[in-house]
Design a protein around this motif. Sequence first.
Motif, short mmCIF file in Angstrom:
data_model
loop_
_atom_site.label_atom_id
_atom_site.label_comp_id
_atom_site.label_asym_id
_atom_site.label_seq_id
_atom_site.Cartn_x
_atom_site.Cartn_y
_atom_site.Cartn_z
N HIS A 5 0.79 -1.23 0.00
CA HIS A 5 0.00 0.00 0.00
C HIS A 5 0.82 1.28 0.00
O HIS A 5 0.26 2.35 0.07
N VAL A 6 2.14 1.18 -0.07
CA VAL A 6 2.96 2.39 -0.03
C VAL A 6 3.98 2.36 -1.16
O VAL A 6 4.67 1.37 -1.37
N VAL A 7 4.04 3.45 -1.92
CA VAL A 7 5.11 3.65 -2.88
C VAL A 7 6.23 4.38 -2.14
O VAL A 7 6.00 5.41 -1.51
N ARG A 8 7.43 3.84 -2.22
CA ARG A 8 8.54 4.40 -1.47
C ARG A 8 9.75 4.62 -2.38
O ARG A 8 10.15 3.72 -3.11
N LEU A 9 10.29 5.82 -2.36
CA LEU A 9 11.50 6.19 -3.08
C LEU A 9 12.54 6.57 -2.04
O LEU A 9 12.26 7.38 -1.16
N GLU A 10 13.72 5.99 -2.14
CA GLU A 10 14.79 6.34 -1.20
C GLU A 10 16.12 6.48 -1.93
O GLU A 10 16.43 5.67 -2.81
N LEU A 11 16.86 7.49 -1.55
CA LEU A 11 18.23 7.70 -2.03
C LEU A 11 19.14 7.79 -0.82
O LEU A 11 18.87 8.53 0.12
N ASP A 12 20.21 7.01 -0.82
CA ASP A 12 21.20 7.04 0.25
C ASP A 12 22.51 7.59 -0.31
O ASP A 12 22.91 7.24 -1.42
N THR A 13 23.17 8.43 0.47
CA THR A 13 24.40 9.04 -0.01
C THR A 13 25.31 9.42 1.15
O THR A 13 24.84 9.62 2.28
N PHE A 14 26.59 9.49 0.88
CA PHE A 14 27.55 9.93 1.88
C PHE A 14 28.18 11.26 1.48
O PHE A 14 29.10 11.74 2.14
N LEU A 148 10.27 7.75 -11.76
CA LEU A 148 11.60 7.37 -12.23
C LEU A 148 12.41 8.60 -12.64
O LEU A 148 13.62 8.68 -12.36
N THR A 149 11.78 9.55 -13.29
CA THR A 149 12.46 10.78 -13.70
C THR A 149 12.99 11.54 -12.47
O THR A 149 14.13 12.00 -12.44
N MET A 150 12.14 11.64 -11.44
CA MET A 150 12.55 12.33 -10.22
C MET A 150 13.67 11.55 -9.52
O MET A 150 14.59 12.13 -8.95
N PHE A 151 13.59 10.23 -9.60
CA PHE A 151 14.60 9.35 -9.00
C PHE A 151 15.96 9.57 -9.67
O PHE A 151 16.98 9.71 -9.00
N ARG A 152 15.96 9.63 -11.00
CA ARG A 152 17.23 9.84 -11.74
C ARG A 152 17.86 11.18 -11.38
O ARG A 152 19.06 11.26 -11.10
N SER A 153 17.05 12.23 -11.41
CA SER A 153 17.61 13.56 -11.15
C SER A 153 18.09 13.67 -9.71
O SER A 153 19.13 14.28 -9.43
N GLY A 154 17.35 13.07 -8.77
CA GLY A 154 17.78 13.10 -7.38
C GLY A 154 19.06 12.32 -7.16
O GLY A 154 19.93 12.74 -6.38
N ALA A 155 19.20 11.18 -7.84
CA ALA A 155 20.41 10.36 -7.71
C ALA A 155 21.64 11.13 -8.16
O ALA A 155 22.70 11.07 -7.53
N SER A 156 21.52 11.84 -9.26
CA SER A 156 22.64 12.63 -9.76
C SER A 156 22.93 13.81 -8.84
O SER A 156 24.09 14.14 -8.57
N LEU A 157 21.87 14.44 -8.34
CA LEU A 157 22.02 15.62 -7.49
C LEU A 157 22.79 15.31 -6.22
O LEU A 157 23.70 16.05 -5.82
N VAL A 158 22.44 14.22 -5.55
CA VAL A 158 23.07 13.91 -4.26
C VAL A 158 24.23 12.93 -4.41
O VAL A 158 24.81 12.49 -3.42
N ARG A 159 24.57 12.58 -5.66
CA ARG A 159 25.63 11.61 -5.94
C ARG A 159 25.41 10.36 -5.09
O ARG A 159 26.24 9.95 -4.29
N ALA A 160 24.23 9.77 -5.29
CA ALA A 160 23.76 8.68 -4.44
C ALA A 160 24.66 7.45 -4.53
O ALA A 160 25.17 7.10 -5.60
N SER A 161 24.82 6.81 -3.39
CA SER A 161 25.55 5.55 -3.34
C SER A 161 24.63 4.36 -3.57
O SER A 161 25.09 3.24 -3.78
#
Length: 263
Positions: A5-14, A148-161
């Motif tokens: 019941h929940v859509v979840r997007l997560e980005l982890d970064t150091f 997915l578009t927001m996920f891609r841009s966020g991953a690049s922005l925070v240089r996600a691990s």
Amino acid sequence: MSPPHVVRLELDTFSGVDRPALARWFEALFTDLLVPLCPASLQELVSVARGYRPSDTTPWGPPGYARLLLSSGDFTLPSWQAALTELPSFLRVQLVQLDSQGLPLVDGGWCAEILLKDDPAFPHQVVVTASRSLFGGWISHAVQQEWLTMFRSGASLVRASGGWITLDHVGVRTAHEVAVGVGLDESLFMAAELARGAHWATLLGPRQVAALGGVQQVCATAPCYSVEDLGGGRILLQLTEHLDEVPPDALQKLTEFLGPVLH
């Protein structure tokens, strides 16, 4: 068993976070992704955690919240920038459906949440969750592509691990972490080296990609519907075309593929 019941997007970064750019990303996330899900006649309830101080006993959770009621008109770039400036370590924004008295509707209501954990002493997290009921129980292909578009841009922005998008009801830990008994703190501190599970969308960071044989090897052999090289050693794996159609055998194949970088 109840359906997810929940859509979840997560980005982890150091890495350090570019706050003005992150503010613009949050504004786009809210206005482009979440606002269209909210009935126009409803106002939004926003909860912002203030005065968060990490400690040995509460390294992730703030001791309390200051609640701030805003209309959608207050969700502007200046307001996001101000929030990120005033709240250097923790930002939590919740949208919940309100009843006729302006109070949160608990039973039968919907909610969406944006959470930023950004303390230098800990791995950073960007988390976005939305109740499946926001989508009327079915998430269109167009909306999936927007996530997915927001996920891609966020991953690049925070240089996600690492990172992921999934449809589940596990909670703060992934289904894989629950299955193998790995705690959240251990997973977050190992997020650069180890993926946090196989998901509908799985972002592999540079160290994970290297451990799997490199960009060319992963792009050529990952058992996924779509494999996308995002640059910087990051690869986005999309397991199936549709978020709510993930056969167990497909998930198992991806889990086996990711074996060298799983707990």
